[in-house]
Each structure stands twice: as C-alpha cells, then as structure tokens.
Motif scaffolding. Structure first.
Motif: not given
Length: 245
Positions: A94-96, A73-76, A62-64, A4-7
C-alpha cells in the motif's frame, strides 16, 4: 481481516484513510491515531534507536511500515490472526503504491494543507495490494538456495522474481503438468498440493495456492533445509492474500 489503513507524514499529518470494517474505535479518529502513533514512534526511536513495527491489542493489531526517502508511514489495522508478516506485506504494498501514485509530491519539505488530493488512492488500493505477490517472490530470491521463483495463475499470467529462465516456456509446461496432475488426482477424489521435480541441476518445487501455483527453482547443491522453510512461509502469505482478496 483487514480493518483500516492510514498513511501519515513524518510529522504525523494524516494524508489518507480507508476503513474496510467500520468500528467506533476507528471512525472519525484517523487524526488521533496519526498523532498517537507518531508520538509512539518518536519515543521508541529516542529510547531504543528503533521504530515500532507491530502492536497487538486484544484481537486487533497494527503493522507500521516506514519509507526512509519520503518519511511516510503506513499504519495497517488488522486481525491478530493475520500475523505480522502478512501485515507487513500488505502495508508495504500500500505504501509503495501510494508513493508511486503521488511521486510528484515532496512529502519531506512541503507542508500538506489539503489532504483531499490523496483521496484518489482509494481507487488504486486493490491494484497496490495485487502487487504483493511480487514482493513475496523477490524475497524468495534472496534465499541462497533459491535460484528463481515465479507465481503462475490459471489464466496464464505470471509474476517472476526476474531469473534467467524461459518464463513463457516454464508457464506453458507448468500448466500442462498441473492439468495432468489435476485430472489424475481428481479421478481419485483428491487434488495436487505440491509437485517436486528432480532435474540434473535443480530441484523444482511447485506449490498450489488457490488459483495460482508458486514455482521455486532451487539449487541442487544446497541442503533443502536452507530453502524449505522460506517456501513454506511464502505459501502461507500467498494463501492469506488469496483469502483476503
């Protein structure tokens, strides 16, 4: 495997969430993770002067990644087996992509009261991730032993680090060479993994990665040890990306 991913904003507001692998640990807990990870980041910054960029727990990680301009921040969330470098590559892509899609939004000075406007990023996720090879070749270009790098796909499309070489000519010649190599080795029940060309000025290393080839034009006056490991790591990243998507 990507889970999953959260921004989130610099203040911890959840803007976007995407779950690929449903689990009780993540479903419905996007806001909780946003607040928790923001607290961890702030504590780390105050204590060490640095942000946390990677966390492992069990078989998950989790990669941040952080954007200094927008403070987003993008937390993958992904498998530990993917590794931090692959996680960083995808999270940055994803963040870009998210920032480019919503470039008209001031994330620093404007409070976000309705995050549903960002749901449209779901339709752009694959496009954002597909740009990750561009990051790989640009990173290779920073190596002092590599003059240029390019990813060439079987359909003729290519992604270059922006060198001065004739990209169309290189693509055409490469496809002819790979076709010849494939025919030659397939007749022996094998296939090409790497081709090295020795020219007057450069060493050209061609590495096969699934439906594509990574071409690195390396400076002949530099020791191979300067760039060999960087090329090897790039091939691993591209191969992981190919298998994930």
């Amino acid at each position: 495997m990507l889970r999953s991913v959260i921004i989130i904003t610099g203040k911890g507001t959840l803007l976007f969430e995407k779950i690929w692998v449903s689990s009780t640990q993540m479903v419905g807990k996007g806001n909780m993770f946003s607040s928790l990870l923001t607290t961890v980041q702030e504590f780390s910054k105050q204590s060490t002067g640095m942000f946390v960029s990677y966390i492992e727990f069990g078989e998950s990680a989790i990669t941040i990644v952080y954007d200094e301009k927008t403070l987003l921040r993008c937390c993958l969330f992904h498998d530990v087996a993917d590794g931090p470098e692959f996680g960083k590559l995808i999270a940055n892509s994803l963040l870009r992509g998210f920032i480019e899609l919503f470039s008209d939004t001031d994330f620093v000075h404007t409070a976000v009261h309705n995050s549903s406007k960002f749901n449209s990023f779901s339709n752009k996720i694959y496009d954002a991730i597909s740009q990750s090879p561009k990051t790989v070749v640009l990173q290779l270009r920073l190596n002092r032993g590599i003059q240029n790098s390019i990813v060439v796909y079987n359909d003729g499309k290519s992604i270059s680090s922006g060198g001065t070489e004739d990209q169309l000519g290189m693509t055409a010649n490469l496809q002819a060479m790979l076709s010849f190599s494939n025919d030659l080795l397939l007749s022996k029940g094998d296939g090409p993994k790497e081709i090295i060309l020795d020219t007057n000025d450069n060493n050209v290393i061609i590495s096969r990665v699934g439906p594509a080839s990574l071409v690195c034009i390396c400076k002949k006056n530099k020791n191979k040890e300067v760039y060999q490991n960087s090329i090897y790591e790039a091939v691993i990243l591209l191969d992981k990306g190919k298998r994930k998507f």
